[in-house]
Design an enzyme around this catalytic site. Sequence first.
Site, short mmCIF file in Angstrom:
data_model
loop_
_atom_site.label_atom_id
_atom_site.label_comp_id
_atom_site.label_asym_id
_atom_site.label_seq_id
_atom_site.Cartn_x
_atom_site.Cartn_y
_atom_site.Cartn_z
N CYS A 412 68.21 69.16 55.27
CA CYS A 412 67.30 69.88 56.16
C CYS A 412 67.43 69.48 57.63
O CYS A 412 67.35 70.32 58.53
CB CYS A 412 65.87 69.75 55.69
SG CYS A 412 65.34 68.06 55.47
N HIS A 456 60.82 66.43 54.94
CA HIS A 456 61.48 67.65 55.36
C HIS A 456 61.49 67.71 56.89
O HIS A 456 60.69 67.07 57.54
CB HIS A 456 60.72 68.85 54.77
CG HIS A 456 61.46 70.15 54.88
ND1 HIS A 456 62.75 70.30 54.42
CD2 HIS A 456 61.09 71.35 55.39
CE1 HIS A 456 63.14 71.53 54.63
NE2 HIS A 456 62.15 72.21 55.23
N ASP A 472 61.91 77.83 59.36
CA ASP A 472 62.54 76.79 58.54
C ASP A 472 63.95 77.22 58.20
O ASP A 472 64.17 78.04 57.30
CB ASP A 472 61.73 76.54 57.28
CG ASP A 472 62.25 75.33 56.52
OD1 ASP A 472 63.31 74.80 56.92
OD2 ASP A 472 61.60 74.91 55.55
#
Lengths: 663, 340
Positions: A412, A456, A472
């Site tokens: 991520c 994250h 995201d």
Amino acid sequence: MKIEQQIPRNALFWILLAQFFLLLPHIARLPGWVFVVYLIAAFWRIMVYRGQWSFPPRWLKLILILAGFFGIQASFGSMLGLEPTVALLLVAFALKLIELCERKDAYLVIFLGFFVCLTEFLFSQELLIAAYNLVCVIVLLTALIALHQPGEQKLQFAPLRRASLFVIQAFPLMVVLFVIFPRLPPLWSVPLKSNAAKTGVTDFMSPGDIAQLSRSDEVAFRAEFVGDIPRQSELYWRGLVFSRFAGKTWKPVGWQDTPALERRPQAPAGEMGEGLEYTVIMEPTQQRWLYSLRYAWEHSRNVTKTGDFRLVSPITVQDQYRYSATSYPGAALETDLSDWRRELELELPVVGNQRARTFAVERRNQATSDLAYANDILDFFNEQGFSYTLTPALLGDNTVDDFLFNTREGFCEHYASSFVFLMRSAGVPARVVAGYLGGELNPVNRTVIVRQFDAHAWAEIWLEGRGWTRVDPTSAVSPDRIEWGLERALAGEGSFLADSPLSPIHFRNIDWLNKIRLRYDAITYAWQLAVLSYDSDEQFHVLEEFLGEITPQRVMLFILAAGILSLLPMIGVLLWQSRSHLPKEVRIYNKYCHKLAQLGTHRFPQESPGDFAERAILVHPQLESEIRQVTKLFETIAYSGQPGRVSLAELRHSVRRFGVLRT
Amino acid sequence: MFSATLKRVRERQKARFSAWMNRRIPAAREVTLDQKRIFIFPSRTGLFFLLVLLLMLVASINYQNNMGFALTFLLGTVFVIGVLHTYANLSGLTLRAVRAAPVFAGQLSEFELLVSRPHRRQHYSLNFRWCDETATINLDHGKEAEVKLYLLAPQRGWYNPGRLSLQSYYPLGLIRTWTWIDLDIHALVYPRPVQGPVPAGDPSDFPDGDTIPVIGSDDFYGLKDYQQGDSLKHVYWKSVAKGQPLQSKQYNAYADRSVWLDWDSYQGLPIETRLSHLCYWVLHFDAEGEEYGMRLPGFSADPGSGEEHRDLLLRQLALFGVEPESGTVSGDSPVEREAA
């Protein structure tokens, strides 16, 4: 040495056992030699007890103490801080064994033991540790009791029973004291846990950092929602905002670097939408920032808001930390961007990643708006063969270029970082946000358990009219990560918690095991909620609930009543222990003797009831019939062997009436 | 001047204390301990423990550690509960004075007590102290236990060692509970035997050479039915073995061989010396098996022999000039002596 000053062998055994129990949980955080010192000291003491060795001479003890000092200095590099202090305490605790010969030495060891119990709590207050320490306290009390049973040379469990009784009896009053004792602020600052590792998300982010964090199944925090729990893909727990990029590493803007006007969040314009109310209990992180959903209003006094819409604690989170907040996910944030903020969120290093910069400008020029441009980049991630992996290839100096056009595999933080870089290059204010995504819903108590592997990183871009908007980039590559969590996202790779094959998380599909795990987690949460996070605010609420209104008189009355009530069970036990050996009829007969004694006629020891009756009649002729009746009844019951219920009642009745009619 | 005043004040305080003690715990042969008689206070170790707790409390406050609070309060409560447990270790015990063996002045007298428990509760670490003699017992198995203390009897007469102290730290050692009881027990103390000139009694009361059967003498005379008080040495055990009633062997002796121990034969000596000499000769003639009589001012015993005779005379010597009431020994009060 007098017998009462000696340490009974039974007590010695319990002392050794208590020390072993107390040292055990410290092993992990102490240098191993401390435990070795204990083992040697214990062995020495046992040899003394067996009469084979003698106590060490004074000079040797002195050398051992000095060696302990230097050992700790060498192991920790300093004598300051909590760990070296505790280590020193434990070394002294162990070494005291080899000069344990009189009762007063034993007192010292046992009292030190209570203190060692306390130090264990400074490191962890978990339910299991608390239960374990309770056992330690019981064993210490057992040693203390055994110390006062002179001449007991064999191992005995009677003192263990008595110590347990003590703890059971002490429990109610302890709870009362726990509830009412005022929670004062610290009297002075104390040494901190210098060596304790900072856990969780760090205050800088390089490629690979979050991937590293995802290898752990430790709990980061637990959250409990007042209303419905949002979908997992909506639970973006914001912890840090990274606005500064130094070519490889992202960093937040320090509080000092923030202009005074930017330190508080801008009130959102327009409708806020519906709020989500929740309480979080965070595990210690040794950091100051807290985790909250987008646009959180704090309810706790111990929390403040920052200009980038996060929550922080005024002190580092050293113990479990509880706070509650309400979040408004629908609120438009900072629709009016200040110049300072715009400049900050557009800033890029002067050189480096040239290919990405060119790529960004090209793409932006093709797009109709900032939003379309962002979507275009997401499509790029989705279509150009990017993959989501815990173990990406290493990147070169130009990390963004290398990732975007070369390796195309990452976690991520790679996606968030590159995305923000591309946005800023094209003039769209953007920043990286780090925190946790999702969490496991515990159906037992409806809490959300967020673990380290839920860590994250994502992006926020600023759009005209909409303010800060969450994007995201990981969702473009691995929608499973967003919807189902990391385990599902990595299912093909098999790298999920690969380092800890025994983690209970792996056994989620075994139903009964999973139920136990979730139930235990619910207990842990209840423990944290009720006991560990009990502070002055909570105390105020509890007392208010009990007393209605808090006045000094009511508090005093409450303390008094609670104290008496909590001592009642133990008084009951003492009375129960005082039951007489004597049969009922003898006890009733003794009452009669007592009445006669008050009239001046005492029964001699060993005098038979008949003889006594004759003698008493001579003195008190007016009581003759009564005396004869009581004596006859008593003799009938006592010598027939089988006291009938009726005759006992009769005896009791006549004894009660005895002497009443006398004028 | 000042120190004299101080001494007087202290003495008056002592007297007041002992009077208060006598009112609160009067002398008795048998005492059952109850809240009127039991005192309780934290021991030195207990005060140290409280200090440790205070430290733990400060640590808990400084680290804002709730489990630390819980631990501190648990131990604090254990201390409070310990008061009741410690009290219970003495409460209900019954102490009975059994006997005090008669001795000669300057010897150790055996004082025997019986401690019994009425309850199922077990009692540990009961520390008895009388003068400087101590004994520690546990009362955990039987219903009662014997305690024997050997105390130095300083002078002849009735010896009462003053108040007996009983204390205990069980179960935690943090609290001391104690009591002082006057067990109304007195040891008979004979004079210290000191050799002196043979007291020359006047034998003229008896005609020379007459044979009078006198018990406890040399030559076998015949058998008679055993009477209480006859010496066990003279019991005719052979007949007992045959199942016949107890019989005593009788011996005869010549009256002229009997001796008189006469007070007046030590004219000019101090009273205690006279008594010591008489005591010595009582023992001497008893050991020789001879007959002896004794004359003291206001007392006279015809010649005789045997344990009973000897004990009677020794008792007279022990109590010579001592007030007849057996309660108190003349002189200071028991508590004062203990405190001193």
